[in-house]
Design a protein around this motif. Structure first.
Motif, PDB file in Angstrom:
ATOM      1  N   ILE A 170     -40.387 -31.081   4.778  1.00 48.89           N
ATOM      2  CA  ILE A 170     -39.547 -29.890   4.889  1.00 48.89           C
ATOM      3  C   ILE A 170     -38.527 -29.848   3.745  1.00 48.89           C
ATOM      4  O   ILE A 170     -37.898 -30.853   3.417  1.00 48.89           O
ATOM      5  N   HIS A 171     -38.357 -28.676   3.173  1.00 43.48           N
ATOM      6  CA  HIS A 171     -37.437 -28.475   2.045  1.00 43.48           C
ATOM      7  C   HIS A 171     -35.992 -28.364   2.516  1.00 43.48           C
ATOM      8  O   HIS A 171     -35.691 -28.339   3.710  1.00 43.48           O
ATOM      9  N   GLY A 172     -35.078 -28.253   1.546  1.00 43.13           N
ATOM     10  CA  GLY A 172     -33.661 -28.114   1.837  1.00 43.13           C
ATOM     11  C   GLY A 172     -33.255 -26.669   2.093  1.00 43.13           C
ATOM     12  O   GLY A 172     -34.036 -25.734   1.919  1.00 43.13           O
ATOM     13  N   GLY A 173     -32.007 -26.484   2.500  1.00 41.57           N
ATOM     14  CA  GLY A 173     -31.496 -25.150   2.757  1.00 41.57           C
ATOM     15  C   GLY A 173     -31.535 -24.289   1.509  1.00 41.57           C
ATOM     16  O   GLY A 173     -31.170 -24.744   0.420  1.00 41.57           O
ATOM     17  N   SER A 174     -31.971 -23.067   1.646  1.00 46.47           N
ATOM     18  CA  SER A 174     -32.159 -22.041   0.609  1.00 46.47           C
ATOM     19  C   SER A 174     -33.306 -22.351  -0.348  1.00 46.47           C
ATOM     20  O   SER A 174     -33.636 -21.544  -1.214  1.00 46.47           O
ATOM     21  N   ASP A 175     -33.945 -23.528  -0.201  1.00 46.32           N
ATOM     22  CA  ASP A 175     -35.182 -23.791  -0.937  1.00 46.32           C
ATOM     23  C   ASP A 175     -36.330 -23.043  -0.260  1.00 46.32           C
ATOM     24  O   ASP A 175     -36.136 -22.349   0.740  1.00 46.32           O
ATOM     25  N   ARG A 244     -49.093 -38.919  12.466  1.00 42.78           N
ATOM     26  CA  ARG A 244     -48.214 -37.809  12.089  1.00 42.78           C
ATOM     27  C   ARG A 244     -46.849 -38.329  11.674  1.00 42.78           C
ATOM     28  O   ARG A 244     -46.270 -39.204  12.324  1.00 42.78           O
ATOM     29  N   ALA A 245     -46.337 -37.741  10.585  1.00 43.91           N
ATOM     30  CA  ALA A 245     -44.992 -38.058  10.111  1.00 43.91           C
ATOM     31  C   ALA A 245     -44.266 -36.757   9.822  1.00 43.91           C
ATOM     32  O   ALA A 245     -44.887 -35.737   9.501  1.00 43.91           O
ATOM     33  N   VAL A 246     -42.936 -36.782   9.928  1.00 45.86           N
ATOM     34  CA  VAL A 246     -42.119 -35.638   9.538  1.00 45.86           C
ATOM     35  C   VAL A 246     -40.979 -36.163   8.675  1.00 45.86           C
ATOM     36  O   VAL A 246     -40.384 -37.204   8.962  1.00 45.86           O
ATOM     37  N   ALA A 247     -40.714 -35.454   7.568  1.00 45.84           N
ATOM     38  CA  ALA A 247     -39.641 -35.829   6.656  1.00 45.84           C
ATOM     39  C   ALA A 247     -39.036 -34.564   6.074  1.00 45.84           C
ATOM     40  O   ALA A 247     -39.692 -33.512   6.020  1.00 45.84           O
ATOM     41  N   GLY A 248     -37.781 -34.640   5.627  1.00 45.91           N
ATOM     42  CA  GLY A 248     -37.152 -33.465   5.042  1.00 45.91           C
ATOM     43  C   GLY A 248     -35.823 -33.792   4.414  1.00 45.91           C
ATOM     44  O   GLY A 248     -35.223 -34.845   4.674  1.00 45.91           O
ATOM     45  N   THR A 256     -35.649 -32.412  10.454  1.00 56.27           N
ATOM     46  CA  THR A 256     -36.511 -33.575  10.689  1.00 56.27           C
ATOM     47  C   THR A 256     -36.041 -34.376  11.891  1.00 56.27           C
ATOM     48  O   THR A 256     -36.851 -34.784  12.742  1.00 56.27           O
ATOM     49  N   LEU A 257     -34.741 -34.605  11.999  1.00 48.59           N
ATOM     50  CA  LEU A 257     -34.197 -35.358  13.140  1.00 48.59           C
ATOM     51  C   LEU A 257     -34.416 -34.584  14.436  1.00 48.59           C
ATOM     52  O   LEU A 257     -34.781 -35.175  15.466  1.00 48.59           O
ATOM     53  N   ASN A 258     -34.171 -33.276  14.408  1.00 51.76           N
ATOM     54  CA  ASN A 258     -34.377 -32.468  15.611  1.00 51.76           C
ATOM     55  C   ASN A 258     -35.838 -32.461  16.043  1.00 51.76           C
ATOM     56  O   ASN A 258     -36.154 -32.622  17.218  1.00 51.76           O
ATOM     57  N   ILE A 259     -36.727 -32.277  15.081  1.00 47.37           N
ATOM     58  CA  ILE A 259     -38.153 -32.203  15.385  1.00 47.37           C
ATOM     59  C   ILE A 259     -38.695 -33.557  15.816  1.00 47.37           C
ATOM     60  O   ILE A 259     -39.364 -33.682  16.852  1.00 47.37           O
ATOM     61  N   VAL A 270     -40.446 -40.770  11.373  1.00 42.51           N
ATOM     62  CA  VAL A 270     -39.391 -39.771  11.217  1.00 42.51           C
ATOM     63  C   VAL A 270     -38.495 -40.244  10.081  1.00 42.51           C
ATOM     64  O   VAL A 270     -37.794 -41.253  10.208  1.00 42.51           O
ATOM     65  N   CYS A 271     -38.514 -39.515   8.948  1.00 47.27           N
ATOM     66  CA  CYS A 271     -37.806 -39.946   7.735  1.00 47.27           C
ATOM     67  C   CYS A 271     -36.909 -38.818   7.234  1.00 47.27           C
ATOM     68  O   CYS A 271     -37.409 -37.796   6.747  1.00 47.27           O
ATOM     69  N   SER A 272     -35.613 -39.026   7.359  1.00 47.98           N
ATOM     70  CA  SER A 272     -34.647 -37.972   7.061  1.00 47.98           C
ATOM     71  C   SER A 272     -33.892 -38.294   5.776  1.00 47.98           C
ATOM     72  O   SER A 272     -33.382 -39.392   5.597  1.00 47.98           O
ATOM     73  N   TYR A 273     -33.811 -37.299   4.875  1.00 43.59           N
ATOM     74  CA  TYR A 273     -33.162 -37.469   3.574  1.00 43.59           C
ATOM     75  C   TYR A 273     -31.872 -36.656   3.523  1.00 43.59           C
ATOM     76  O   TYR A 273     -31.910 -35.424   3.620  1.00 43.59           O
ATOM     77  N   ALA A 274     -30.732 -37.340   3.384  1.00 40.04           N
ATOM     78  CA  ALA A 274     -29.425 -36.678   3.278  1.00 40.04           C
ATOM     79  C   ALA A 274     -29.302 -35.530   4.272  1.00 40.04           C
ATOM     80  O   ALA A 274     -29.081 -34.376   3.899  1.00 40.04           O
ATOM     81  N   PRO A 275     -29.442 -35.823   5.573  1.00 43.46           N
ATOM     82  CA  PRO A 275     -29.536 -34.737   6.555  1.00 43.46           C
ATOM     83  C   PRO A 275     -28.235 -33.967   6.762  1.00 43.46           C
ATOM     84  O   PRO A 275     -27.165 -34.551   6.902  1.00 43.46           O
ATOM     85  N   PHE A 276     -28.352 -32.653   6.768  1.00 46.24           N
ATOM     86  CA  PHE A 276     -27.256 -31.774   7.166  1.00 46.24           C
ATOM     87  C   PHE A 276     -27.377 -31.555   8.665  1.00 46.24           C
ATOM     88  O   PHE A 276     -28.378 -31.016   9.142  1.00 46.24           O
ATOM     89  N   THR A 277     -26.369 -31.990   9.413  1.00 47.00           N
ATOM     90  CA  THR A 277     -26.483 -31.979  10.873  1.00 47.00           C
ATOM     91  C   THR A 277     -25.391 -31.170  11.565  1.00 47.00           C
ATOM     92  O   THR A 277     -25.257 -31.243  12.792  1.00 47.00           O
TER      93      THR A 277
END
Length: 358
Positions: A170-175, A244-248, A256-259, A270-277
């Motif tokens: 999953i991409h970042g916000g506004s991407d 299955r994996a999810v990352a963003g 990613t954390l929510n999903i 479940v692999c989260s990169y600099a998550p905005f929460t």
């Protein structure tokens, strides 16, 4: 006859005038062998032009020559892929002479690729390449048809028998759904790691994470109820949680954390990169949260969070890491220098791909 000559003269004059007004052909950006970069922009009317980029600590002023070409040469930059833009007086624009545009709905930026002396992990190398497909799926959750990109690894045969694990990225916000390939070079990173035997061949699905004007939490439903069934109906995939994996990244890291953490029966990675929460969905899911930790730790083969020390989200991510660890979840962390950048995104993804489906 005189009238015809007069018309021809007017046409020739118009042509010469148009040619005189046509901007000169210029090259921008120009990357030099020492990794310095020359940027150019044409404008006779601009009063001030500067270049701004994630390789600079502050915008750098450009100077104009007698023909109206503004230019500046930036000192050698560490090889990588960087976003940049021009400020023309008070307006930010992408480089009009560069077709390599940052895929984003808000920022108007271009991309400059500075190759390394040795091929970087995200570079186009002489290896077998996977395929990027632009696909559309019907979302019953959102009541519309939506886009996504699908990377299939080298050797994928839709008529074959080999089934593959899937990473939902999953991409970042506004991407957009294109940012992971056009800026993050996720497909080249996967190609190169697979060729080196460091990553397992996998399918990578890159959806469009902005579901507005629908409520943003509906993206979680869209992934689970619409995207996964579409992928599993149209591709040779291993349809179990351990495959299955999810990352963003950023907003996608929060998604990613929510999903992932609310569907550990469906995602073992479940692999989260600099998550905005700082979202209502995250607060609803994880405020006064009492998870079945023993069950989750059995279901999750990898739960990781990556962050950079100069990222503006660093402090909030540290708090989230502490919260998850306080719940006794098995959590791996990757902390690196730098900021909230796609340069670090490529590093995070490179690390993740080597850990998945092992």
């Amino acid at each position: 006859m005189k009238r015809i000559l007069h018309i021809l003269s007017l046409l020739l004059l118009t042509g010469f005038t148009a040619m005189a007004q046509r901007p000169p052909a210029i090259s921008s950006p120009e990357v030099h062998p020492d990794h310095s970069i020359t940027f150019r922009y044409f404008s006779r009317k601009a009063q001030k032009v500067s270049v701004s980029g994630e390789f600079l600590t502050a915008p750098m002023a450009m100077t104009k020559d007698t023909s109206g070409i503004w230019s500046v040469t930036v000192p050698p930059v560490k090889p990588d892929i960087y976003p940049y833009s021009f400020w023309v007086d008070t307006v930010q624009i992408a480089d009009p002479n560069n077709t390599y545009i940052f895929a984003n709905e808000r920022f108007k930026r271009s991309i400059v690729d500075i190759p390394g002396d040795q091929p970087l992990i995200h570079s186009l190398q002489k290896v077998a390449h996977g395929k990027i497909s632009y696909r559309y799926y019907k979302s019953a959750t959102l009541g519309t048809t939506r886009p996504l990109l699908v990377y299939t690894p080298p050797g994928y045969d839709p008529a074959g028998k080999t089934k593959y694990p899937v990473l939902y990225l999953i991409h970042g916000g506004s991407d957009t759904e294109e940012t992971w390939t056009k800026v993050g070079h996720a497909n080249f990173i996967a190609d190169n790691l697979i060729a080196q035997g460091k990553a397992k061949p996998m399918i990578i699905v890159m959806p469009y994470g902005n579901v507005r004007p629908s409520p943003m939490p509906d993206f979680t439903k869209d992934i689970v109820n619409d995207i996964i069934p579409f992928v599993e109906a149209n591709y040779l995939v291993q349809a179990d949680s351990k495959s299955r994996a999810v990352a963003g990244f950023s907003v996608g890291g929060g998604q990613t954390l929510n999903i992932g953490l609310t569907n550990t029966d469906k995602f073992a990675y479940v692999c989260s990169y600099a998550p905005f929460t700082a979202t209502d969905e995250f607060k609803k899911n994880f405020t006064d949260w009492s998870p079945n930790v023993e069950q989750m730790n059995k279901q999750l083969k990898l739960f990781s969070i990556s962050i950079a020390t100069e990222d503006f989200l660093y402090e909030s991510v540290k708090q989230n890491i502490a919260m998850f660890k306080d719940k006794k979840l098995n959590l791996e962390t990757l902390v690196v220098p730098g900021g909230h950048t796609w340069m670090n995104c490529k590093l995070y993804l490179t690390n993740t791909l080597q850990q998945l489906f092992k």
